[in-house]
Design an enzyme around this catalytic site. Structure first.
Site, PDB file in Angstrom:
ATOM      1  N   SER A 155       4.897   1.724  -5.255  1.00  0.00           N
ATOM      2  CA  SER A 155       5.045   1.007  -3.981  1.00  0.00           C
ATOM      3  C   SER A 155       3.789   0.183  -3.641  1.00  0.00           C
ATOM      4  O   SER A 155       3.396  -0.675  -4.392  1.00  0.00           O
ATOM      5  CB  SER A 155       5.351   2.012  -2.867  1.00  0.00           C
ATOM      6  OG  SER A 155       5.663   1.340  -1.693  1.00  0.00           O
TER       7      SER A 155
ATOM      8  N   ASP B 233       5.851  -5.830  -0.176  1.00  0.00           N
ATOM      9  CA  ASP B 233       4.987  -5.056  -1.084  1.00  0.00           C
ATOM     10  C   ASP B 233       5.631  -5.036  -2.468  1.00  0.00           C
ATOM     11  O   ASP B 233       6.758  -5.495  -2.642  1.00  0.00           O
ATOM     12  CB  ASP B 233       4.732  -3.654  -0.509  1.00  0.00           C
ATOM     13  CG  ASP B 233       5.890  -2.698  -0.725  1.00  0.00           C
ATOM     14  OD1 ASP B 233       5.651  -1.515  -0.916  1.00  0.00           O
ATOM     15  OD2 ASP B 233       7.051  -3.165  -0.717  1.00  0.00           O
TER      16      ASP B 233
ATOM     17  N   ASP C 226       7.295  -3.131  -4.489  1.00  0.00           N
ATOM     18  CA  ASP C 226       8.679  -2.712  -4.767  1.00  0.00           C
ATOM     19  C   ASP C 226       9.651  -3.202  -3.698  1.00  0.00           C
ATOM     20  O   ASP C 226      10.806  -2.768  -3.629  1.00  0.00           O
ATOM     21  CB  ASP C 226       8.787  -1.201  -4.971  1.00  0.00           C
ATOM     22  CG  ASP C 226       8.432  -0.402  -3.725  1.00  0.00           C
ATOM     23  OD1 ASP C 226       8.989   0.699  -3.556  1.00  0.00           O
ATOM     24  OD2 ASP C 226       7.627  -0.874  -2.913  1.00  0.00           O
TER      25      ASP C 226
ATOM     26  N   ASP D  24      10.090  -2.762  -0.505  1.00  0.00           N
ATOM     27  CA  ASP D  24      10.700  -1.948   0.544  1.00  0.00           C
ATOM     28  C   ASP D  24       9.895  -2.048   1.834  1.00  0.00           C
ATOM     29  O   ASP D  24      10.316  -1.563   2.881  1.00  0.00           O
ATOM     30  CB  ASP D  24      10.891  -0.487   0.110  1.00  0.00           C
ATOM     31  CG  ASP D  24       9.575   0.192  -0.232  1.00  0.00           C
ATOM     32  OD1 ASP D  24       9.601   1.403  -0.518  1.00  0.00           O
ATOM     33  OD2 ASP D  24       8.512  -0.462  -0.194  1.00  0.00           O
TER      34      ASP D  24
HETATM   35  O1  LIG Z   1       1.720   7.927   5.378  1.00  0.00           O
HETATM   36  P1  LIG Z   1       2.218   8.099   3.963  1.00  0.00           P
HETATM   37  O2  LIG Z   1       2.560   9.510   3.608  1.00  0.00           O
HETATM   38  O3  LIG Z   1       1.325   7.391   2.981  1.00  0.00           O
HETATM   39  O4  LIG Z   1       3.595   7.345   3.907  1.00  0.00           O
HETATM   40  C1  LIG Z   1       3.657   6.076   4.440  1.00  0.00           C
HETATM   41  C2  LIG Z   1       4.957   5.492   3.916  1.00  0.00           C
HETATM   42  O5  LIG Z   1       4.858   5.547   2.498  1.00  0.00           O
HETATM   43  C3  LIG Z   1       6.007   5.190   1.786  1.00  0.00           C
HETATM   44  O6  LIG Z   1       6.161   3.810   1.920  1.00  0.00           O
HETATM   45  C4  LIG Z   1       7.250   5.919   2.255  1.00  0.00           C
HETATM   46  O7  LIG Z   1       8.405   5.368   1.609  1.00  0.00           O
HETATM   47  C5  LIG Z   1       7.406   5.754   3.744  1.00  0.00           C
HETATM   48  O8  LIG Z   1       8.534   6.473   4.174  1.00  0.00           O
HETATM   49  C6  LIG Z   1       6.149   6.279   4.426  1.00  0.00           C
HETATM   50  O9  LIG Z   1       6.238   6.087   5.841  1.00  0.00           O
HETATM   51 MG   LIG Z   2       6.956  -0.010  -1.193  1.00  0.00          MG
END
Ligand SMILES: O=P(O)(O)OC[C@H]1O[C@H](O)[C@H](O)[C@@H](O)[C@@H]1O
Ligand SMILES: [Mg+2]
Length: 548
Positions: free
Chosen positions: A138, A292, A294, A296
């Site tokens: 990601s 970003d 990927d 999403d």
């Molecule tokens: O705060 P983190 O645990 O790094 O996650 C932050 C984000 O990371 C990813 O993008 C997940 O898909 C999201 O659902 C999440 O909100």
């Molecule tokens: Mg992503």
């Protein structure tokens, strides 16, 4: 478990370049052998390198073998679809996973070029496979890669499933000798097959059907994929919904596993927009949009009164929620879903418009679970879900955050506003007038390695043990500890009906703060959501209390 020496003897088969490995410091080499990769917020993520605590051919095979053991336990003849992004070794890891799954009798569909995470989520649902795998890290830095695992609904695998997969992975003692069959033979038996082209066109049609048409206007847009997967699919969709007033940041819209033109390929970071701003200024573009790697996550910068204004994920979520509410006025029993660390503003907007807002833990998998629950008991009609971390989903033909459907949606909103002589900033200010001047600030403090993990644990423990009655002059009126799963306020202690998570929230009259270790990066996050005219000042004071 294999020794470090056994690992180093098999480096030639690990997909890790020996000369790169030899250039590492002893500490860096040793970190690859300290601990093992584990599931975080969104799948398994780690630095590419040698050792059980790194992403390499052997650890990727191990995850695939654990997944195959799990799937063969729950299903006769399970099937899986795999996609990959533009990162280092993503295609190679996709190959390795396909061969391990197929070697264990699992029919595996795989894309033959990079695709976006939302397309993988869609492919699981469209092909009705029992699981999905997306090779991506990601928004993480280029030295990372990762494996996101999806359940049959197209949502990231829920806690129960990922725990079981982790158990199977943990049972594998010799990851250096996982047996696989010949890839050509597996393809011959059609155990590894390409994803049918109609899956790609069908996803695009779903997005086009959500957007319908972007009204003609003078709106101009600059778009960047930040070297990721959202080009060519986003431009193709924009053309299909009648919008061609966009320019690509050409140098950034080419896949590049080093994300060479940005310090961080994360639209949360303002620097990610530097080249888009430079191009935008040439033609006074109204919107600068970036996704970003990927695709999403999406970030947006808007031209207002001659300056470029950066929106945070909460603001974009509020704008899009407000828009979706206006688009779905004829639907009864509407519901929206946000994470517990996403601003209160969304809840106020929803509930003042007769839309039920549900709070879930961080992780889009929990939003997907909520949608499944609405469908199971036909209770609510989902209209929008989002997280402050720049992730949004309008239409549930996918079950993960989806920047590919959201980019045309925000352009459609901005185009309608442009025809009224307004910008997204005008619309945001109107929302503040209508619902409250909620402001947000996120501090993400990075602490690397094992010592960093220890420091993060200490900060969280300290916040629990010395729960303050007042923070920066704000009286604490309630505390929610998601590890204890309890809320304490003037009326006593109440259970929190959400799964355990290492999060603490302190509530005030006009908002809250939350402390939470990241599950994707070596960071601890302080979220501030307050009605205030001076978020910078109060947020810095609060940050200094916990992090000085
Ligand atoms: O705060 P983190 O645990 O790094 O996650 C932050 C984000 O990371 C990813 O993008 C997940 O898909 C999201 O659902 C999440 O909100
Ligand atoms: Mg992503």
């Amino acid at each position: 478990m294999p020794t470090r020496q056994e690992w180093e003897q098999k480096i030639a088969q690990s997909l890790i370049a020996e000369e790169k490995y030899q250039q590492l410091s002893e500490d860096k080499k040793a970190e690859g052998f300290q601990g093992e990769l584990a599931f975080g917020t969104a799948g398994i993520r780690g630095i590419i390198g040698l050792g059980p605590n790194r992403l390499n051919r052997f650890t990727v095979q191990k995850v695939a073998y654990g997944l195959s053991r799990y799937l063969n336990e729950i299903k006769e003849n399970p099937t899986v679809v795999i996609a990959y992004d533009t990162r280092h070794l993503s295609p190679e890891f996709c190959d390795e996973i396909a061969v391990v799954l197929a070697s264990n009798g699992i029919k595996t569909y795989r894309y033959d070029r990079y695709h976006t995470t939302p397309e993988l989520s869609y492919a699981v649902r469209h092909l009705k496979t029992d699981a999905g795998v997306m090779i991506t890290a990601s928004h993480n830095p280029p030295e990372y890669n990762g494996i996101k695992i999806y359940g049959p609904d197209g949502g990231q695998m829920a806690l129960e499933g990922s725990k079981k997969v982790s158990q199977y992975i943990g049972q594998i003692t010799d990851e250096l000798n996982i047996e696989v069959k010949d890839r050509a033979a597996l393809q011959q038996k059609e155990l590894i097959v390409p994803v049918p082209a109609e899956v790609i066109s069908s996803y695009k049609n779903e997005v086009i059907n959500l957007i319908k048409e972007i009204p003609q206007s003078a709106l101009t847009v600059v778009f960047s994929s930040l070297h990721g997967t959202s080009v060519p699919i986003v431009p193709e969709i924009l053309e299909a919904v009648g919008f061609s007033n966009y320019q690509l940041v050409e140098a950034q819209c080419k896949p590049d596993a080093d994300f060479s033109s940005v310090k961080s390929a994360n639209p949360e970071d303002h620097e990610a927009f530097d080249m888009a701003v430079e191009l935008g200024k040439k033609g006074q573009a109204d919107l600068l949009i970036a996704t970003d790697p990927d695709a999403d996550r999406m970030g947006v910068v808007a031209l207002h009164d001659g300056d470029y204004h950066y929106f945070n994920g909460n603001q974009l979520g509020s704008l899009l929620l407000n828009y979706r509410i206006s688009q779905t006025a004829d639907i009864a029993d509407r519901a929206a879903v946000k994470s517990i660390v996403t601003s209160e503003l969304g809840k106020v907007i929803a509930e003042k418009n007769d839309v039920r807002m549900f709070d879930v833990l961080t992780g889009f998998k929990f939003i997907a679970e909520k949608i499944a629950a609405f469908e199971a008991d036909d209770s609510y009609h989902y209209i929008f879900g989002y997280e402050e971390s720049y992730g949004y989903m309008a239409s549930p033909f996918v079950r993960d955050k989806d920047a590919v459907q959201i980019v045309p949606l925000i352009i459609k909103l901005a185009s309608e506003l442009k025809n009224e002589g307004k910008t997204l900033v005008d619309q945001m200010n109107q929302i503040y007038v209508d619902y409250g001047h909620y402001q947000e600030k996120l501090f993400a403090h990075k602490f690397d390695g094992q010592s960093g993990k220890d420091k993060i644990r200490t900060i969280m423990q300290n916040a629990r043990d010395n729960a303050p009655a007042e923070i920066a002059g704000l009286k604490v009126i309630a505390t929610e500890d998601y590890l204890k799963q309890e809320r304490r306020d003037a009326t006593g202690t109440h259970a929190i009906e959400l799964p355990q998570a290492d999060v603490i929230k302190f509530f005030f009259e006009d908002g809250w703060i939350a402390l939470r270790p990241s599950g994707t990066e070596p960071k601890i996050k302080l979220y501030v959501s307050l009605i205030t005219e001076d978020i910078e000042g109060i947020a810095q004071q609060i940050n200094d209390i916990f992090f000085s």
